[in-house]
Design a protein around this motif. Sequence first.
Motif, short mmCIF file in Angstrom:
data_model
loop_
_atom_site.label_atom_id
_atom_site.label_comp_id
_atom_site.label_asym_id
_atom_site.label_seq_id
_atom_site.Cartn_x
_atom_site.Cartn_y
_atom_site.Cartn_z
N ALA A 54 0.82 -1.20 0.00
CA ALA A 54 0.00 0.00 0.00
C ALA A 54 0.86 1.25 0.00
N ALA A 55 0.28 2.34 -0.52
CA ALA A 55 0.93 3.65 -0.46
C ALA A 55 0.41 4.40 0.77
N LEU A 56 1.29 5.13 1.44
CA LEU A 56 0.92 5.86 2.65
C LEU A 56 1.44 7.29 2.54
N THR A 57 0.56 8.25 2.76
CA THR A 57 0.93 9.66 2.60
C THR A 57 0.46 10.46 3.80
N LEU A 58 1.38 11.26 4.36
CA LEU A 58 1.04 12.20 5.43
C LEU A 58 1.24 13.61 4.89
N ALA A 59 0.22 14.46 5.07
CA ALA A 59 0.29 15.83 4.57
C ALA A 59 0.02 16.80 5.70
N ASN A 60 1.08 17.53 6.13
CA ASN A 60 0.98 18.59 7.14
C ASN A 60 0.29 18.11 8.42
N VAL A 61 0.68 16.94 8.91
CA VAL A 61 0.02 16.32 10.08
C VAL A 61 0.56 16.93 11.37
N THR A 62 -0.36 17.43 12.18
CA THR A 62 -0.03 17.96 13.51
C THR A 62 -0.95 17.28 14.52
N PHE A 63 -0.37 16.81 15.63
CA PHE A 63 -1.17 16.06 16.59
C PHE A 63 -0.67 16.27 18.01
N ALA A 64 -1.64 16.40 18.93
CA ALA A 64 -1.35 16.43 20.36
C ALA A 64 -2.31 15.47 21.05
N TYR A 65 -1.82 14.73 22.04
CA TYR A 65 -2.68 13.79 22.75
C TYR A 65 -3.75 14.55 23.54
N PRO A 66 -4.98 13.98 23.63
CA PRO A 66 -6.05 14.66 24.37
C PRO A 66 -5.68 14.98 25.82
N ILE A 110 5.23 7.48 1.46
CA ILE A 110 5.81 6.13 1.43
C ILE A 110 5.20 5.38 0.24
N ARG A 111 6.06 4.89 -0.62
CA ARG A 111 5.59 4.24 -1.85
C ARG A 111 5.23 2.77 -1.59
N PRO A 112 4.37 2.19 -2.43
CA PRO A 112 4.01 0.77 -2.27
C PRO A 112 5.26 -0.11 -2.34
N GLY A 113 5.36 -1.06 -1.42
CA GLY A 113 6.48 -1.99 -1.39
C GLY A 113 7.74 -1.45 -0.75
N GLU A 114 7.73 -0.19 -0.34
CA GLU A 114 8.93 0.41 0.25
C GLU A 114 9.04 0.02 1.72
N THR A 115 10.29 -0.15 2.17
CA THR A 115 10.56 -0.38 3.59
C THR A 115 11.20 0.88 4.15
N VAL A 116 10.50 1.50 5.10
CA VAL A 116 10.95 2.77 5.68
C VAL A 116 11.20 2.57 7.16
N ALA A 117 12.39 2.96 7.60
CA ALA A 117 12.73 2.89 9.02
C ALA A 117 12.59 4.27 9.63
N ILE A 118 12.00 4.34 10.82
CA ILE A 118 11.86 5.61 11.54
C ILE A 118 12.70 5.52 12.80
N VAL A 119 13.65 6.43 12.92
CA VAL A 119 14.54 6.43 14.08
C VAL A 119 14.50 7.80 14.74
N GLY A 120 15.01 7.84 15.94
CA GLY A 120 15.06 9.09 16.67
C GLY A 120 15.06 8.82 18.16
N PRO A 121 15.37 9.84 18.95
CA PRO A 121 15.40 9.65 20.42
C PRO A 121 13.99 9.40 20.96
N SER A 122 13.93 8.95 22.21
CA SER A 122 12.64 8.73 22.86
C SER A 122 11.86 10.03 22.90
#
Length: 615
Positions: free
Chosen positions: A365-377, A392-404
């Motif tokens: 599947a293709a996955l797209t985020l556009a200008n997403v802003t979020f805060a927990y309730p 994110i394109r179909p069939g792509e493997t994307v790693a997300i890294v970063g500090p806690s």
Amino acid sequence: MSDSTTRSATDTAAPSTNRDLKKGSLAALRGLLPFLQPYRGRFLMAGIALVVAAGATLAIPYAFKQMIDLGFGAHAGLHSAERVNEVFVALFAVAVVLALATAARFYTVSWLGERVTADIRSAVYGHVVQQSPAFFETTQTGEVLSRITTDTTLIQAVVGTSISMALRNILLFAGGLVMLCITSPRLTAIIIGLLILTILPIVMFGRRVRKLSRDSQDRVADASAIASEILNAMPTVQAFTHEDIESKRFGATVENAFATAMRRIRARALLTMLAIVLVFGTIVFVLWLGAHAVLQGTMSGGDLGQFILYASIVAGAIGALSEVMGEAQRAAGATERLLELMAVQSEIRAPAQALALPPRAANGAALTLANVTFAYPSRPDSAALAHLNLDIRPGETVAIVGPSGAGKTTLFQLFLRFYDPQQGTIRLDGVDIRQLALHDLRGAVGIVPQDTVIFSADAMENIRYGRADATDEEVMRAARLAAAHEFIERLPNGYKSFLGERGVRLSGGQRQRIAIARALLKNPPLLLLDEATSALDAESERLVQAALEVAMQGRTTVIIAHRLATVQRADRIIVMEDGRIVETGTHRSLVALGGVYANLAALQFHNVHVEHSHE
């Protein structure tokens, strides 16, 4: 704060804080009507049995009057014995009718109590499991369990007993009062006037009982909430040797619940004593007047006997009604608490006219985020994600890294639509996920979490959780692909082996492979891996990594990972910090860039080098 955030926080507020309803008011019992209406026929049957039983009861005093006046009175003659026999035969017939009607009433109302209670429990549980995670941020599971069990039991007592008893005693009270008026209007007028004076203090005192009933139920719920929390965290409690501390804390809560319950019981006892003394005192006084009327010849012995019996029926009905009122007030409090729970609405709702996902592509599947802003309730002033854009394109493997705290896990929660962003859109295969039915969206997403949930069932059913209609052969095929088949076969009963509560009989690596098997069985176009190898030893990591390689084939994969062995296999690496994407590229390009990722990589390489030097 946006309107959606405000609405979110309000809609999913803990039910224990939504106490604006009429506390303990009997009007709350109207909330049971939707559960009672499907069984109108049964209620009609119970009502008929109730009327027959009440009529039979009210016929008994009249039979005694006939026996006294015709058999033993001044007009008794040669045929008095025959008359007495006839009266006793009629009395026995009335008793048979009373017995049959009472048995029919008891069976019918008991069935109604059990049936309605089961329906309420199912409805409340079904409503709770539809809530979003925001609801569980502010509500303890012990509180919910208390409402589903304790409160519904109180309602069962009312539907299965108290309503019937109330109606029966209302009929007896009304019928008895009519017969008292027929027997002696003067004495009846006196008794009614005195009863009105006695009922007023009973009603006033009943309000205090109602409030104490609600408080008592709340304290029991508090104890349940603490017990649930501690029992679900026993390893931590025991590791920090807090057994005595937690026992004392729970004991204090239980004692608080006991003290509140005793205040309610004392109030109920005083209410009962007050009702009995006032009501029976009134009746004794009126009967004293009646006894003098018989002595003066203005009333027959049979009339006095009939009046005594009807007065006893009326007094008993009033006493029973006061007892039923106490039960009804407790049930009103319970109903109020359940209605609070049912009134909570999840802000995550499927659209009225849901769109369909396009046919699945061969490579995911293709996955797209556009200008997403979020805060927990629960933290509306602290943005977990800020103006995020990602394709994110179909069939792509994307790693997300970063500090806690960078927002990595939050992304996964948004992908599954556990929450909605306050701004921006997330699209799956070009469709805004808010326009999809929740079942369709989540059916297209598989997840292997960091902490795998193992249910209290056997291995076969735990893997089948990925797809409920899967055959045993499909389950075993998924287990083989996830490198789980061998260790499952070595269990005492193979796939039928019970895995223990929360999977205590399995190692971390084995639990992860069960989770991977679930994802493979589900076969989603989008796979989310949440630090799936972070807590494993080298051998377990090798096995799980091999299983993940299989799981990632033919689908789009998004990975949260700290270990570079996993990250380096990704087609693209997204580096996040403070809810923003700060770097994007391959392992080689990001190391060369010398930024956040390079620092993370250098730190990990240093730790690996130190570990090897100590071996």
